[in-house]
Design a protein around this motif. Sequence first.
Motif, PDB file in Angstrom:
ATOM      1  N   ILE A 150       0.433  -0.779  -0.731  1.00  0.00           N
ATOM      2  CA  ILE A 150      -0.435  -0.251  -0.217  1.00  0.00           C
ATOM      3  C   ILE A 150       0.888   1.593   0.213  1.00  0.00           C
ATOM      4  O   ILE A 150       0.414   1.940  -0.787  1.00  0.00           O
ATOM      5  N   ALA A 151       2.068   1.362   0.899  1.00  0.00           N
ATOM      6  CA  ALA A 151       2.622   2.304   0.718  1.00  0.00           C
ATOM      7  C   ALA A 151       3.746   2.368  -0.502  1.00  0.00           C
ATOM      8  O   ALA A 151       3.211   3.991  -0.697  1.00  0.00           O
ATOM      9  N   LEU A 152       4.305   1.998  -1.021  1.00  0.00           N
ATOM     10  CA  LEU A 152       5.008   1.615  -2.402  1.00  0.00           C
ATOM     11  C   LEU A 152       4.140   1.799  -3.491  1.00  0.00           C
ATOM     12  O   LEU A 152       3.842   2.902  -4.483  1.00  0.00           O
ATOM     13  N   GLU A 153       2.299   1.988  -3.436  1.00  0.00           N
ATOM     14  CA  GLU A 153       2.040   2.460  -4.410  1.00  0.00           C
ATOM     15  C   GLU A 153       1.049   3.813  -4.234  1.00  0.00           C
ATOM     16  O   GLU A 153       0.630   4.490  -5.229  1.00  0.00           O
ATOM     17  N   LYS A 154       1.397   4.495  -3.212  1.00  0.00           N
ATOM     18  CA  LYS A 154       0.545   5.466  -2.503  1.00  0.00           C
ATOM     19  C   LYS A 154       2.222   6.734  -3.645  1.00  0.00           C
ATOM     20  O   LYS A 154       1.300   7.451  -3.856  1.00  0.00           O
ATOM     21  N   LEU A 155       2.727   5.761  -3.154  1.00  0.00           N
ATOM     22  CA  LEU A 155       4.054   7.299  -4.303  1.00  0.00           C
ATOM     23  C   LEU A 155       4.291   6.472  -5.958  1.00  0.00           C
ATOM     24  O   LEU A 155       4.064   7.461  -6.617  1.00  0.00           O
ATOM     25  N   VAL A 156       3.924   5.017  -5.872  1.00  0.00           N
ATOM     26  CA  VAL A 156       3.927   5.181  -7.496  1.00  0.00           C
ATOM     27  C   VAL A 156       2.601   5.710  -8.230  1.00  0.00           C
ATOM     28  O   VAL A 156       3.231   5.632  -9.371  1.00  0.00           O
ATOM     29  N   SER A 157       1.918   6.329  -7.157  1.00  0.00           N
ATOM     30  CA  SER A 157       0.333   6.744  -8.132  1.00  0.00           C
ATOM     31  C   SER A 157       0.595   8.662  -7.817  1.00  0.00           C
ATOM     32  O   SER A 157      -0.625   8.537  -8.837  1.00  0.00           O
ATOM     33  N   ASN A 158       1.936   8.317  -7.402  1.00  0.00           N
ATOM     34  CA  ASN A 158       1.433   9.852  -7.188  1.00  0.00           C
ATOM     35  C   ASN A 158       3.244  10.639  -7.596  1.00  0.00           C
ATOM     36  O   ASN A 158       4.064  10.845  -6.705  1.00  0.00           O
ATOM     37  N   VAL A 159       2.953  10.625  -8.547  1.00  0.00           N
ATOM     38  CA  VAL A 159       4.490  11.694  -9.562  1.00  0.00           C
ATOM     39  C   VAL A 159       4.775  12.142  -8.497  1.00  0.00           C
ATOM     40  O   VAL A 159       6.373  12.899  -8.034  1.00  0.00           O
ATOM     41  N   ASP A 160       3.797  13.694  -8.082  1.00  0.00           N
ATOM     42  CA  ASP A 160       4.330  14.762  -7.290  1.00  0.00           C
ATOM     43  C   ASP A 160       4.025  14.712  -6.049  1.00  0.00           C
ATOM     44  O   ASP A 160       5.577  14.754  -5.687  1.00  0.00           O
ATOM     45  N   LEU A 161       4.073  13.643  -5.662  1.00  0.00           N
ATOM     46  CA  LEU A 161       4.496  12.884  -4.131  1.00  0.00           C
ATOM     47  C   LEU A 161       5.631  12.533  -4.211  1.00  0.00           C
ATOM     48  O   LEU A 161       6.861  12.595  -3.299  1.00  0.00           O
ATOM     49  N   ILE A 162       6.154  12.240  -4.989  1.00  0.00           N
ATOM     50  CA  ILE A 162       7.591  11.463  -5.310  1.00  0.00           C
ATOM     51  C   ILE A 162       8.301  12.456  -5.132  1.00  0.00           C
ATOM     52  O   ILE A 162       9.539  12.478  -4.227  1.00  0.00           O
ATOM     53  N   LYS A 163       8.039  13.496  -6.151  1.00  0.00           N
ATOM     54  CA  LYS A 163       8.942  15.070  -6.228  1.00  0.00           C
ATOM     55  C   LYS A 163       8.909  15.649  -4.457  1.00  0.00           C
ATOM     56  O   LYS A 163      10.033  16.183  -4.655  1.00  0.00           O
ATOM     57  N   GLU A 164       7.545  15.499  -4.325  1.00  0.00           N
ATOM     58  CA  GLU A 164       8.024  16.234  -3.166  1.00  0.00           C
ATOM     59  C   GLU A 164       8.279  15.457  -1.855  1.00  0.00           C
ATOM     60  O   GLU A 164       9.350  16.027  -1.207  1.00  0.00           O
ATOM     61  N   MET A 165       8.631  14.434  -1.458  1.00  0.00           N
ATOM     62  CA  MET A 165       9.000  13.604  -1.355  1.00  0.00           C
ATOM     63  C   MET A 165      10.956  13.517  -0.760  1.00  0.00           C
ATOM     64  O   MET A 165      11.333  13.840  -0.228  1.00  0.00           O
ATOM     65  N   GLY A 166      10.813  13.424  -1.925  1.00  0.00           N
ATOM     66  CA  GLY A 166      12.196  13.878  -2.817  1.00  0.00           C
ATOM     67  C   GLY A 166      13.566  14.911  -2.125  1.00  0.00           C
ATOM     68  O   GLY A 166      13.827  14.968  -1.665  1.00  0.00           O
ATOM     69  N   GLN A 167      12.444  16.032  -2.039  1.00  0.00           N
ATOM     70  CA  GLN A 167      12.925  17.388  -2.064  1.00  0.00           C
ATOM     71  C   GLN A 167      12.823  17.458  -0.207  1.00  0.00           C
ATOM     72  O   GLN A 167      14.328  17.432  -0.136  1.00  0.00           O
TER      73      GLN A 167
END
Length: 371
Positions: free
Chosen positions: A323-340
Amino acid sequence: MANVDWFVISHRLCIAQEASRLGWKVFVAAEDTGRRKEIEVDGIVFIDFKFSRSGINPISELKTLLGFRKLYKQIAPDVVHHITLKPVIYGSVMAKLLKINGVVNAISGLGYNFTGDRKSLVQKTMLKLMKFGFKRKKLTVIFQNLEDQSELEKLGVINQLNSIVRIKGSGVDLINFKQFDLPSFERIKILLPIRMLWDKGVKELKEASDILKEKYNGKIQFILAGLADEDNNAGVSASYLNNWQDGNYVIWIGYQKNMIEVYKDSHVVVLPSYREGMPKTLIEACAIGRAIVTTDAIGCKECVDEGINGFKVPVYSINELAIALEKLVSNVDLIKEMGQNSRLKAEKEFDVNNVISMHLNIYKDLYVNRV
């Protein structure tokens, strides 16, 4: 003193180099797996010192202990720094018997025999030796997290004569491990950058990847970067990893010397470990600027601020991990924000220069106050 050369290179070489540059005569003793030349820089002397990391044969272990005696009598050090559990145990015992002035013990996780509520003869023997070796003045214990410290205090290993220092991992070079742009989102890449051990959550990630496969096959890719450490009691076999990988949805790229390039080619870093000291992989992932999915285990949880630079799931969980992985792979903007946010966390908490400075101050205090 550490188990193997590559661990010194990845976790402590920068400290040894700075100590040498400041005038210390530095010896590094570890098993040479072919990388000693990378350690023999800035005047550092490398000594090939082999011993079984997980052996329990009494005769073999006695030989190892005598090997420590021979080494320390040969060098006659003013300060010894033990890294990883077996050097900590045997090194502390022999340093006490030989009356070596100062001892630094780095507890970077309590290892296989302290996970999963294991209560064995091996653990009891380890504890007895640690209690003996730690009962002395001028012994500093470096912990990476509060839980490991509390555990050894509860077990009676930590002595009132000891000095305790908390350092968040081995740090990261924020210049070399700078923040890199994310790769193309044509396929989202999830990186597992570890030695392949069961205690790192390999089975749980495998089963989580199976859950996601039907929906995300062709859209995401799991990258396994690390060797199959089959000499370790918790080692995952190469056959298991080969059966898991299919060359497309999952690929196993083995040990990689240049991990920066591996991190750069990922979007998300995952580590479903059962217990850590302070995982260098997650510290590096923060510095590179990658979103993280890990467990709420000791050591791991300190690397993620929940919902800010990643997600934490329960240890041993499979559905929650998926579920946690899916939250990220389904939301590109969240990947970018969390990376920053990961990069900001690294700058605030994991700068290697602070780690180097703290270690050198420990060495100096032990040397200056020698008898």
